[in-house]
Design a protein around this motif. Sequence first.
Motif, mmCIF file in Angstrom:
data_model
loop_
_atom_site.group_PDB
_atom_site.id
_atom_site.type_symbol
_atom_site.label_atom_id
_atom_site.label_comp_id
_atom_site.label_asym_id
_atom_site.label_seq_id
_atom_site.Cartn_x
_atom_site.Cartn_y
_atom_site.Cartn_z
ATOM 1 N N GLN A 49 0.846 -1.199 0.000
ATOM 2 C CA GLN A 49 0.000 0.000 0.000
ATOM 3 C C GLN A 49 0.877 1.244 0.000
ATOM 4 N N LYS A 50 0.355 2.308 -0.597
ATOM 5 C CA LYS A 50 1.063 3.581 -0.522
ATOM 6 C C LYS A 50 0.066 4.724 -0.543
ATOM 7 N N ILE A 51 0.509 5.868 -0.047
ATOM 8 C CA ILE A 51 -0.323 7.066 -0.048
ATOM 9 C C ILE A 51 0.579 8.281 -0.204
ATOM 10 N N ILE A 52 0.118 9.252 -0.987
ATOM 11 C CA ILE A 52 0.816 10.514 -1.158
ATOM 12 C C ILE A 52 -0.057 11.622 -0.581
ATOM 13 N N LEU A 53 0.468 12.350 0.394
ATOM 14 C CA LEU A 53 -0.269 13.412 1.061
ATOM 15 C C LEU A 53 0.376 14.753 0.718
ATOM 16 N N GLY A 54 -0.259 15.475 -0.218
ATOM 17 C CA GLY A 54 0.189 16.814 -0.539
ATOM 18 C C GLY A 54 -0.342 17.815 0.474
ATOM 19 N N LEU A 55 -0.017 19.075 0.284
ATOM 20 C CA LEU A 55 -0.451 20.097 1.239
ATOM 21 C C LEU A 55 -1.972 20.172 1.329
ATOM 22 N N ASP A 56 -2.653 20.123 0.178
ATOM 23 C CA ASP A 56 -4.121 20.153 0.193
ATOM 24 C C ASP A 56 -4.691 18.956 0.931
ATOM 25 N N ASP A 57 -4.106 17.775 0.693
ATOM 26 C CA ASP A 57 -4.577 16.559 1.368
ATOM 27 C C ASP A 57 -4.417 16.678 2.879
ATOM 28 N N ILE A 58 -3.257 17.144 3.303
ATOM 29 C CA ILE A 58 -2.981 17.236 4.739
ATOM 30 C C ILE A 58 -3.877 18.274 5.402
ATOM 31 N N ASN A 59 -4.060 19.425 4.758
ATOM 32 C CA ASN A 59 -4.939 20.455 5.328
ATOM 33 C C ASN A 59 -6.365 19.948 5.443
ATOM 34 N N ARG A 60 -6.856 19.281 4.385
ATOM 35 C CA ARG A 60 -8.232 18.765 4.406
ATOM 36 C C ARG A 60 -8.388 17.688 5.481
ATOM 37 N N LEU A 61 -7.427 16.763 5.537
ATOM 38 C CA LEU A 61 -7.505 15.675 6.508
ATOM 39 C C LEU A 61 -7.404 16.205 7.938
ATOM 40 N N SER A 62 -6.493 17.133 8.162
ATOM 41 C CA SER A 62 -6.334 17.696 9.496
ATOM 42 C C SER A 62 -7.584 18.459 9.925
ATOM 43 N N ASN A 63 -8.175 19.221 9.000
ATOM 44 C CA ASN A 63 -9.391 19.964 9.323
ATOM 45 C C ASN A 63 -10.550 19.023 9.637
ATOM 46 N N ARG A 64 -10.638 17.944 8.870
ATOM 47 C CA ARG A 64 -11.691 16.959 9.134
ATOM 48 C C ARG A 64 -11.522 16.337 10.513
ATOM 49 N N LEU A 65 -10.289 15.984 10.825
ATOM 50 C CA LEU A 65 -10.026 15.318 12.096
ATOM 51 C C LEU A 65 -10.159 16.263 13.275
ATOM 52 N N THR A 66 -9.988 17.564 13.045
ATOM 53 C CA THR A 66 -10.184 18.541 14.114
ATOM 54 C C THR A 66 -11.630 18.520 14.587
ATOM 55 N N ASP A 67 -12.553 18.195 13.672
ATOM 56 C CA ASP A 67 -13.972 18.123 14.023
ATOM 57 C C ASP A 67 -14.307 16.874 14.832
ATOM 58 N N VAL A 68 -13.356 15.929 14.899
ATOM 59 C CA VAL A 68 -13.596 14.677 15.628
ATOM 60 C C VAL A 68 -13.139 14.851 17.071
ATOM 61 N N GLU A 69 -14.002 14.509 17.997
ATOM 62 C CA GLU A 69 -13.688 14.643 19.421
ATOM 63 C C GLU A 69 -13.997 13.335 20.136
ATOM 64 N N VAL A 70 -13.077 12.916 20.977
ATOM 65 C CA VAL A 70 -13.271 11.707 21.775
ATOM 66 C C VAL A 70 -13.449 12.123 23.233
ATOM 67 N N GLN A 71 -14.601 11.764 23.802
ATOM 68 C CA GLN A 71 -14.902 12.106 25.196
ATOM 69 C C GLN A 71 -14.967 10.834 26.028
ATOM 70 N N GLU A 72 -14.527 10.946 27.287
ATOM 71 C CA GLU A 72 -14.568 9.811 28.207
ATOM 72 C C GLU A 72 -15.356 10.172 29.452
ATOM 73 N N GLU A 73 -16.086 9.191 29.966
ATOM 74 C CA GLU A 73 -16.869 9.392 31.181
ATOM 75 C C GLU A 73 -16.758 8.133 32.044
#
Length: 315
Positions: free
Chosen positions: A204-228
């Motif tokens: 497997q391989k993946i190429i992450l350009g600047l647009d890919d990284i910005n989009r992926l990072s922004n998407r993941l910023t919306d993800v939150e893990v909470q513990e109780e």
Amino acid sequence: MANLLSIEALEADKAFAQRQLEILPANPWGTARLMWEQRLAELTRQIETAQVSTATCASVALIFDGLPVVGQGDIRLDFSTDALATYQKIIAASLATLNDQQIATKGKIKGAERSKLYIRDIVRGSMGFILEELSLPQTDMFDTPLKKAVERATGFLASLNTATDEDFNVTIDAAAPRLISAVQKFTKVLKDAGATAKIVGAEQKIILGLDDINRLSNRLTDVEVQEESVTLDGVLLGVLPDAQTFELEVKDRDGVLKGSATDDLVDKYVADQAFKEKLLLKPVKAFLRYTRTFRSSKLLREQVTLENLEPRLEG
């Protein structure tokens, strides 16, 4: 060396040899032509061999570019240290979830020592590292668990990178929170440094350009893990050591509560017969941790982990 990277290098050499043949005079008896034809035949043979024979141990190339990289031989130490460390966390989480077992969102991952990768070499012609597991003296016939974990991690990153918004939610929903957290940290390191990355494994391989990284990072910023942390009264129906799961009949609730059990609890449950006899099919106080994964405040996944038990006196 990572198999796909080896094939890429051979393909580049083959293309160069073909270009040399194209610019040579048409004389079929020229020494130079014979040399390049032999070189082309040898490269073709090596490519065919590499395509059918992959190593069974983990091997992956991490190749970086962008602001932290100067020329083809210099890379910022702080960036490379953070990038490699966060990538290792991805592999540790990927290995831990190979058997679809739930893992704690924090703390040491059981068996993490088996996920260790080592810098074997640097990538020539660009700035990157060849990471491999320590190979065993004998040659395995089958892929090692770590190789599977590395290839699986690359596939997971690729699926997140190319997913539609709906598919992204589905992928996050199915993934362990610990793996999501590791990917969040890795992409943040890349984004904050203004870096790009190419990850090339055996399959497997993946190429992450600047647009890919910005989009992926922004998407993941919306993800939150909470513990109780929650304490419930109930009757323990059992702890299944092989699956590392539990079943609990909860007081004043319909149905049976099921989830994962921590490694420490399972170990004590198996090794300490007196502990087991005090709890099994008896009233207990259960100490649980609820882990909830949200994206844009929408609940995607809830994971229940049994952390401890103690007998409960009914009165």
